[in-house]
Design a protein around this motif. Sequence first.
Motif, PDB file in Angstrom:
ATOM      1  N   ASN A  86       0.837  -1.197   0.000  1.00 21.16           N
ATOM      2  CA  ASN A  86       0.000   0.000   0.000  1.00 21.16           C
ATOM      3  C   ASN A  86       0.869   1.244   0.000  1.00 21.16           C
ATOM      4  O   ASN A  86       2.041   1.201   0.373  1.00 21.16           O
ATOM      5  CB  ASN A  86      -0.904   0.002   1.236  1.00 21.16           C
ATOM      6  N   ASN A  87       0.263   2.340  -0.401  1.00 22.24           N
ATOM      7  CA  ASN A  87       0.963   3.632  -0.412  1.00 22.24           C
ATOM      8  C   ASN A  87       2.334   3.500  -1.080  1.00 22.24           C
ATOM      9  O   ASN A  87       3.366   3.893  -0.512  1.00 22.24           O
ATOM     10  CB  ASN A  87       1.120   4.160   1.010  1.00 22.24           C
ATOM     11  N   LEU A  88       2.329   2.962  -2.268  1.00 19.01           N
ATOM     12  CA  LEU A  88       3.586   2.718  -2.969  1.00 19.01           C
ATOM     13  C   LEU A  88       4.280   4.023  -3.321  1.00 19.01           C
ATOM     14  O   LEU A  88       3.637   5.043  -3.617  1.00 19.01           O
ATOM     15  CB  LEU A  88       3.326   1.897  -4.224  1.00 19.01           C
ATOM     16  N   LYS A  89       5.606   3.962  -3.280  1.00 20.98           N
ATOM     17  CA  LYS A  89       6.439   5.113  -3.579  1.00 20.98           C
ATOM     18  C   LYS A  89       7.336   4.792  -4.768  1.00 20.98           C
ATOM     19  O   LYS A  89       7.587   3.635  -5.069  1.00 20.98           O
ATOM     20  CB  LYS A  89       7.296   5.465  -2.366  1.00 20.98           C
ATOM     21  N   ALA A  90       7.840   5.838  -5.408  1.00 23.32           N
ATOM     22  CA  ALA A  90       8.716   5.627  -6.562  1.00 23.32           C
ATOM     23  C   ALA A  90       9.919   4.756  -6.194  1.00 23.32           C
ATOM     24  O   ALA A  90      10.386   3.945  -7.010  1.00 23.32           O
ATOM     25  CB  ALA A  90       9.170   6.973  -7.112  1.00 23.32           C
ATOM     26  N   GLU A  91      10.398   4.906  -4.983  1.00 24.76           N
ATOM     27  CA  GLU A  91      11.573   4.136  -4.555  1.00 24.76           C
ATOM     28  C   GLU A  91      11.262   2.663  -4.307  1.00 24.76           C
ATOM     29  O   GLU A  91      12.177   1.878  -4.041  1.00 24.76           O
ATOM     30  CB  GLU A  91      12.202   4.753  -3.301  1.00 24.76           C
ATOM     31  N   ASP A  92      10.002   2.269  -4.410  1.00 29.63           N
ATOM     32  CA  ASP A  92       9.651   0.858  -4.325  1.00 29.63           C
ATOM     33  C   ASP A  92       9.812   0.157  -5.670  1.00 29.63           C
ATOM     34  O   ASP A  92       9.665  -1.073  -5.753  1.00 29.63           O
ATOM     35  CB  ASP A  92       8.206   0.685  -3.855  1.00 29.63           C
ATOM     36  N   THR A  93      10.098   0.924  -6.708  1.00 33.90           N
ATOM     37  CA  THR A  93      10.278   0.349  -8.037  1.00 33.90           C
ATOM     38  C   THR A  93      11.454  -0.615  -8.023  1.00 33.90           C
ATOM     39  O   THR A  93      12.567  -0.253  -7.628  1.00 33.90           O
ATOM     40  CB  THR A  93      10.519   1.455  -9.075  1.00 33.90           C
ATOM     41  N   ALA A  94      11.204  -1.850  -8.440  1.00 33.39           N
ATOM     42  CA  ALA A  94      12.236  -2.880  -8.418  1.00 33.39           C
ATOM     43  C   ALA A  94      11.658  -4.177  -8.983  1.00 33.39           C
ATOM     44  O   ALA A  94      10.439  -4.282  -9.194  1.00 33.39           O
ATOM     45  CB  ALA A  94      12.728  -3.128  -6.991  1.00 33.39           C
ATOM     46  N   VAL A  95      12.528  -5.127  -9.201  1.00 33.47           N
ATOM     47  CA  VAL A  95      12.085  -6.492  -9.467  1.00 33.47           C
ATOM     48  C   VAL A  95      11.956  -7.185  -8.115  1.00 33.47           C
ATOM     49  O   VAL A  95      12.902  -7.165  -7.311  1.00 33.47           O
ATOM     50  CB  VAL A  95      13.076  -7.254 -10.366  1.00 33.47           C
ATOM     51  N   GLY A 105      19.298 -31.003   6.640  1.00 34.68           N
ATOM     52  CA  GLY A 105      20.306 -31.409   7.605  1.00 34.68           C
ATOM     53  C   GLY A 105      21.631 -30.687   7.432  1.00 34.68           C
ATOM     54  O   GLY A 105      22.489 -30.748   8.309  1.00 34.68           O
ATOM     55  N   PHE A 106      21.787 -30.016   6.316  1.00 36.73           N
ATOM     56  CA  PHE A 106      23.025 -29.302   6.021  1.00 36.73           C
ATOM     57  C   PHE A 106      22.859 -27.794   6.150  1.00 36.73           C
ATOM     58  O   PHE A 106      23.735 -27.043   5.754  1.00 36.73           O
ATOM     59  CB  PHE A 106      23.497 -29.658   4.606  1.00 36.73           C
ATOM     60  N   GLY A 107      21.737 -27.375   6.699  1.00 34.88           N
ATOM     61  CA  GLY A 107      21.475 -25.951   6.816  1.00 34.88           C
ATOM     62  C   GLY A 107      20.376 -25.538   5.864  1.00 34.88           C
ATOM     63  O   GLY A 107      19.869 -26.346   5.090  1.00 34.88           O
ATOM     64  N   PRO A 108      19.987 -24.264   5.884  1.00 35.12           N
ATOM     65  CA  PRO A 108      18.889 -23.820   5.018  1.00 35.12           C
ATOM     66  C   PRO A 108      19.271 -23.829   3.543  1.00 35.12           C
ATOM     67  O   PRO A 108      20.412 -23.513   3.192  1.00 35.12           O
ATOM     68  CB  PRO A 108      18.618 -22.392   5.511  1.00 35.12           C
ATOM     69  N   LYS A 109      18.297 -24.189   2.717  1.00 34.90           N
ATOM     70  CA  LYS A 109      18.488 -24.180   1.266  1.00 34.90           C
ATOM     71  C   LYS A 109      17.527 -23.167   0.677  1.00 34.90           C
ATOM     72  O   LYS A 109      16.337 -23.187   0.980  1.00 34.90           O
ATOM     73  CB  LYS A 109      18.212 -25.564   0.676  1.00 34.90           C
ATOM     74  N   ASP A 110      18.044 -22.267  -0.150  1.00 35.53           N
ATOM     75  CA  ASP A 110      17.242 -21.198  -0.729  1.00 35.53           C
ATOM     76  C   ASP A 110      16.709 -21.567  -2.110  1.00 35.53           C
ATOM     77  O   ASP A 110      17.434 -22.128  -2.936  1.00 35.53           O
ATOM     78  CB  ASP A 110      18.070 -19.910  -0.851  1.00 35.53           C
ATOM     79  N   TYR A 111      15.452 -21.210  -2.317  1.00 32.11           N
ATOM     80  CA  TYR A 111      14.841 -21.276  -3.645  1.00 32.11           C
ATOM     81  C   TYR A 111      14.391 -19.867  -4.018  1.00 32.11           C
ATOM     82  O   TYR A 111      13.964 -19.092  -3.154  1.00 32.11           O
ATOM     83  CB  TYR A 111      13.633 -22.214  -3.646  1.00 32.11           C
ATOM     84  N   TRP A 112      14.452 -19.578  -5.316  1.00 33.77           N
ATOM     85  CA  TRP A 112      14.096 -18.246  -5.795  1.00 33.77           C
ATOM     86  C   TRP A 112      13.137 -18.349  -6.963  1.00 33.77           C
ATOM     87  O   TRP A 112      13.250 -19.226  -7.823  1.00 33.77           O
ATOM     88  CB  TRP A 112      15.344 -17.490  -6.243  1.00 33.77           C
ATOM     89  N   GLY A 113      12.200 -17.393  -7.011  1.00 35.82           N
ATOM     90  CA  GLY A 113      11.387 -17.253  -8.203  1.00 35.82           C
ATOM     91  C   GLY A 113      12.137 -16.431  -9.233  1.00 35.82           C
ATOM     92  O   GLY A 113      13.247 -15.937  -8.990  1.00 35.82           O
ATOM     93  N   LYS A 114      11.520 -16.264 -10.414  1.00 41.55           N
ATOM     94  CA  LYS A 114      12.179 -15.538 -11.503  1.00 41.55           C
ATOM     95  C   LYS A 114      12.023 -14.032 -11.362  1.00 41.55           C
ATOM     96  O   LYS A 114      12.713 -13.272 -12.037  1.00 41.55           O
ATOM     97  CB  LYS A 114      11.617 -16.007 -12.841  1.00 41.55           C
ATOM     98  N   GLY A 115      11.118 -13.601 -10.499  1.00 47.14           N
ATOM     99  CA  GLY A 115      10.946 -12.179 -10.253  1.00 47.14           C
ATOM    100  C   GLY A 115       9.766 -11.593 -11.000  1.00 47.14           C
ATOM    101  O   GLY A 115       9.378 -12.069 -12.071  1.00 47.14           O
ATOM    102  N   THR A 116       9.199 -10.549 -10.418  1.00 40.06           N
ATOM    103  CA  THR A 116       8.111  -9.814 -11.055  1.00 40.06           C
ATOM    104  C   THR A 116       8.397  -8.321 -10.884  1.00 40.06           C
ATOM    105  O   THR A 116       8.796  -7.870  -9.808  1.00 40.06           O
ATOM    106  CB  THR A 116       6.744 -10.196 -10.448  1.00 40.06           C
ATOM    107  N   LEU A 117       8.220  -7.575 -11.964  1.00 42.79           N
ATOM    108  CA  LEU A 117       8.589  -6.164 -11.966  1.00 42.79           C
ATOM    109  C   LEU A 117       7.465  -5.310 -11.395  1.00 42.79           C
ATOM    110  O   LEU A 117       6.309  -5.420 -11.806  1.00 42.79           O
ATOM    111  CB  LEU A 117       8.919  -5.703 -13.387  1.00 42.79           C
ATOM    112  N   VAL A 118       7.841  -4.447 -10.451  1.00 40.38           N
ATOM    113  CA  VAL A 118       6.926  -3.448  -9.902  1.00 40.38           C
ATOM    114  C   VAL A 118       7.478  -2.073 -10.267  1.00 40.38           C
ATOM    115  O   VAL A 118       8.628  -1.755  -9.935  1.00 40.38           O
ATOM    116  CB  VAL A 118       6.806  -3.579  -8.373  1.00 40.38           C
ATOM    117  N   THR A 119       6.663  -1.299 -10.957  1.00 42.40           N
ATOM    118  CA  THR A 119       7.070   0.042 -11.361  1.00 42.40           C
ATOM    119  C   THR A 119       6.081   1.037 -10.776  1.00 42.40           C
ATOM    120  O   THR A 119       4.873   0.940 -11.014  1.00 42.40           O
ATOM    121  CB  THR A 119       7.101   0.180 -12.883  1.00 42.40           C
TER     122      THR A 119
END
Length: 122
Positions: A86-95, A105-119
């Motif tokens: 809410n109340n988005l600002k220009a500086e929120d623009t990013a992927v 058992g070996f620690g945390p494993k990260d998964y990532w999405g491909k990203g979505t652009l917010v302008t």
Amino acid sequence: QVQLVESGGGLVQAGGTLRLSCAASGNIFSINDISAMGWYRQAPGKQRELVAAITRGRVTNYADSVKGRFTISRDNAKNTVYLQMNNLKAEDTAVYYCNAKESTGFGPKDYWGKGTLVTVSS
């Protein structure tokens, strides 16, 4: 393996709202071991930064820059995490990237999405 698919990005005027969604799919054992999901963002020329995260028990963490404006939530039954902006600002623009952390058992494993652009236009 876990796949993350984001949706909900787009162009919005300053002061407007957007809702991002991220659905996790894949190996059911890995999905069940996801301890936390979150959203990161990367603006042009800047490093990727944490925006908000939420644990399976719904403990949340926010970047100072979005506190009071963004809300993260998750539906464990749907393996989906949401980011209400809410109340988005220009500086929120990013992927914006969805992240899931699997406890192994070996620690945390990260998964990532491909990203979505917010302008956000000012």
